[in-house]
Design a protein around this motif. Structure first.
Motif, PDB file in Angstrom:
ATOM      1  N   UNK A 156       0.869  -1.110  -0.051  1.00 51.17           N
ATOM      2  CA  UNK A 156      -0.121   0.142  -0.036  1.00 51.17           C
ATOM      3  C   UNK A 156       1.115   1.190   0.107  1.00 51.17           C
ATOM      4  N   UNK A 157       0.610   2.347  -0.932  1.00 52.18           N
ATOM      5  CA  UNK A 157       1.379   3.453  -0.996  1.00 52.18           C
ATOM      6  C   UNK A 157       0.850   4.088   0.219  1.00 52.18           C
ATOM      7  N   UNK A 158       1.593   4.852   1.117  1.00 52.59           N
ATOM      8  CA  UNK A 158       1.438   5.592   2.141  1.00 52.59           C
ATOM      9  C   UNK A 158       1.442   6.931   1.997  1.00 52.59           C
ATOM     10  N   UNK A 159       2.582   7.320   1.002  1.00 48.19           N
ATOM     11  CA  UNK A 159       2.734   8.829   0.844  1.00 48.19           C
ATOM     12  C   UNK A 159       3.652   8.852  -0.335  1.00 48.19           C
ATOM     13  N   UNK A 160       3.805  10.201  -1.078  1.00 50.08           N
ATOM     14  CA  UNK A 160       4.579  10.516  -2.176  1.00 50.08           C
ATOM     15  C   UNK A 160       5.531  11.672  -1.744  1.00 50.08           C
ATOM     16  N   UNK A 161       6.895  11.545  -2.271  1.00 51.77           N
ATOM     17  CA  UNK A 161       7.750  12.750  -1.967  1.00 51.77           C
ATOM     18  C   UNK A 161       8.828  12.553  -2.474  1.00 51.77           C
ATOM     19  N   UNK A 162      10.110  12.704  -1.844  1.00 58.36           N
ATOM     20  CA  UNK A 162      11.367  12.605  -2.429  1.00 58.36           C
ATOM     21  C   UNK A 162      12.364  11.744  -1.709  1.00 58.36           C
ATOM     22  N   UNK A 213      16.882   8.867   3.446  1.00 57.03           N
ATOM     23  CA  UNK A 213      15.749   9.154   3.940  1.00 57.03           C
ATOM     24  C   UNK A 213      14.626   9.516   2.865  1.00 57.03           C
ATOM     25  N   UNK A 214      13.682   9.613   3.207  1.00 57.38           N
ATOM     26  CA  UNK A 214      12.217   9.855   2.464  1.00 57.38           C
ATOM     27  C   UNK A 214      11.667  10.947   3.101  1.00 57.38           C
ATOM     28  N   UNK A 215      11.281  12.190   2.257  1.00 60.26           N
ATOM     29  CA  UNK A 215      10.382  13.238   2.760  1.00 60.26           C
ATOM     30  C   UNK A 215       9.355  13.387   2.183  1.00 60.26           C
ATOM     31  N   UNK A 216       8.279  12.833   2.725  1.00 62.41           N
ATOM     32  CA  UNK A 216       6.822  13.026   2.111  1.00 62.41           C
ATOM     33  C   UNK A 216       6.048  14.247   2.510  1.00 62.41           C
ATOM     34  N   UNK A 217       4.554  14.296   2.230  1.00 60.83           N
ATOM     35  CA  UNK A 217       3.833  15.279   2.706  1.00 60.83           C
ATOM     36  C   UNK A 217       3.434  15.013   4.052  1.00 60.83           C
ATOM     37  N   UNK A 218       3.237  13.644   4.327  1.00 61.25           N
ATOM     38  CA  UNK A 218       2.859  13.332   5.824  1.00 61.25           C
ATOM     39  C   UNK A 218       3.480  12.583   6.403  1.00 61.25           C
ATOM     40  N   UNK A 219       4.589  11.767   5.767  1.00 61.55           N
ATOM     41  CA  UNK A 219       5.309  10.704   6.367  1.00 61.55           C
ATOM     42  C   UNK A 219       6.745  10.951   6.025  1.00 61.55           C
ATOM     43  N   UNK A 220       7.782  10.921   6.707  1.00 57.42           N
ATOM     44  CA  UNK A 220       9.221  10.971   6.484  1.00 57.42           C
ATOM     45  C   UNK A 220       9.831   9.739   6.964  1.00 57.42           C
ATOM     46  N   UNK A 221      10.846   9.022   6.569  1.00 53.62           N
ATOM     47  CA  UNK A 221      11.804   8.364   7.114  1.00 53.62           C
ATOM     48  C   UNK A 221      13.135   8.374   7.099  1.00 53.62           C
ATOM     49  N   UNK A 222      14.013   7.861   7.865  1.00 51.99           N
ATOM     50  CA  UNK A 222      15.354   7.946   7.979  1.00 51.99           C
ATOM     51  C   UNK A 222      16.140   6.841   8.391  1.00 51.99           C
ATOM     52  N   UNK A 223      16.869   6.093   7.595  1.00 54.42           N
ATOM     53  CA  UNK A 223      17.613   4.924   7.761  1.00 54.42           C
ATOM     54  C   UNK A 223      19.144   5.204   7.709  1.00 54.42           C
ATOM     55  N   UNK A 224      19.874   5.010   8.785  1.00 47.43           N
ATOM     56  CA  UNK A 224      21.413   5.025   8.722  1.00 47.43           C
ATOM     57  C   UNK A 224      21.951   3.806   7.972  1.00 47.43           C
TER      58      UNK A 224
END
Length: 358
Positions: free
Chosen positions: A284-290, A299-310
């Motif tokens: 399921x797609x949760x968000x769109x971004x960069x 790292x993922x920067x979206x409109x509502x969700x962001x992630x960061x994985x070292x």
């Protein structure tokens, strides 16, 4: 010569990578360089062959002159042996010449004369073939005598030997130059094929990127990520964040029902039950971004969700046709980043992971 062809004649930077040598030129420039090198190789080969023929001709002249003046000099046993072979072959050539001259001087008349004439033609052809064979054997002997005659001094010989020595040295130099250009041209063609195949497979020139990164390192780019000290964003691309969602469905159940008992006016109700559950997973797609790859993390920067994985917490990364799956230490389910360039993303992640710790 146009600018592109001129640039191909200048040796560009070459980087050694795990996949082989990489020339720091893009594919179109590398193709132009390969074509120019092929032309240079052909030209150098022809020049070397021409100079080699000239040198051989001069050494043959030296050897012929020595044989014609064999009563005026004496040499080593080696040159004497070769000279005797040449003299023997020369005498056989002279015999063939005499026989040919005798055949050509005969006159044939009438039918008998015609038959004799046909026989003469056959004999003349046989002798001519033998003569050419002998001369082909004589030529290398004459050249060998010339090269062995360094200790023999005669005015007529010395005037030819000097140019022969110079032509020999120049022929060797041109042959080395031609070999060098041919080697470079072959290596360039092999690299061109390897990089062209890589672009078809990966969608980009992966060997060139590997060479560039090794030579210059990654270039910093702008990104929406707030960077830490010593961190630089090196690659960005549009992407969507997706995760596996589990949906539970009960099958074989009942909603329940009721029915009257006799004429008592009392109803008996059977309760509902869910049966047994079946779990189904779907992406399921949760968000769109960069999607951003830095020298330290994904790292993922979206409109509502962001992630960061070292990078230090990565277990492994899987590449798909439309994205990458990132598996993280301590997390059961991976994150999926859907992007039009998944192989490029995987390449950059792998490159950073392969670098030694600072």
């Amino acid at each position: 010569m146009d600018a592109l062809a001129a640039s191909a004649t200048v040796a560009p930077s070459v980087v050694a990578t795990d996949g082989g040598q990489v020339t720091l030129l893009d594919l179109s420039a590398l193709q132009s360089r390969a074509a120019t090198l092929a032309q240079e190789a052909d030209k150098a080969t022809l020049e070397a062959k021409s100079m080699r023929v000239l040198a051989e001709d001069l050494w043959v002249q030296v050897g012929q002159s020595l044989i014609s003046q064999r009563d005026h000099w004496s040499g080593s046993p080696a040159i004497a042996e070769v000279a005797q072979q040449a003299i023997s072959l020369s005498e056989k050539v002279a015999t063939d010449d005499s026989q040919l001259e005798s055949l050509h001087s005969r006159e044939h008349h009438g039918i008998g004369g015609l038959a004799s004439k046909l026989g003469g033609w056959n004999e003349s052809r046989r002798i001519s073939v033998d003569r050419e064979t002998l001369k082909s054997q004589l030529r290398p002997l004459w050249a060998r005598i010339g090269r062995l005659s360094s200790e023999v001094t005669l005015p007529e010989i010395d005037s030819i030997r000097g140019p022969a020595v110079a032509a020999e040295a120049q022929a060797q130099e041109l042959e080395q130059q031609a070999l060098s250009v041919i080697t470079t041209a072959n290596a360039t063609n092999e690299e061109l094929k390897r990089r062209t195949d890589s672009k078809k497979e990966m969608g980009f020139d992966a060997p060139y990127l590997a060479g560039y990164l090794k030579a210059h390192g990654p270039q910093a780019v702008e990104s929406p990520v707030i960077l830490k000290r010593g961190e630089a964003a090196c690659w960005v691309a549009p992407a969507s964040l997706a995760r596996n969602q589990t949906r539970r469905q009960w099958v074989g159940g009942s909603q329940g029902f009721s029915f009257p008992i006799g004429h008592t006016g009392i109803r008996y109700r059977v309760g509902s039950f869910h049966g047994h559950p079946i779990e189904q997973q779907s992406l399921t797609k949760l968000d769109s971004g960069t999607l951003v790859i830095t020298n330290q993390r994904i790292a993922f920067i979206g409109r509502t969700k962001s992630t960061s994985i070292p990078f230090a917490k990565l277990l492994h990364v899987e590449c798909y046709s439309d994205g990458v799956g990132v598996f993280v230490e301590g997390r059961e389910n991976p994150d999926f980043y859907l992007t039009p360039v998944p192989k490029y993303a995987l390449f950059m992640i792998n490159w950073f992971l392969s670098q030694p710790d600072p």
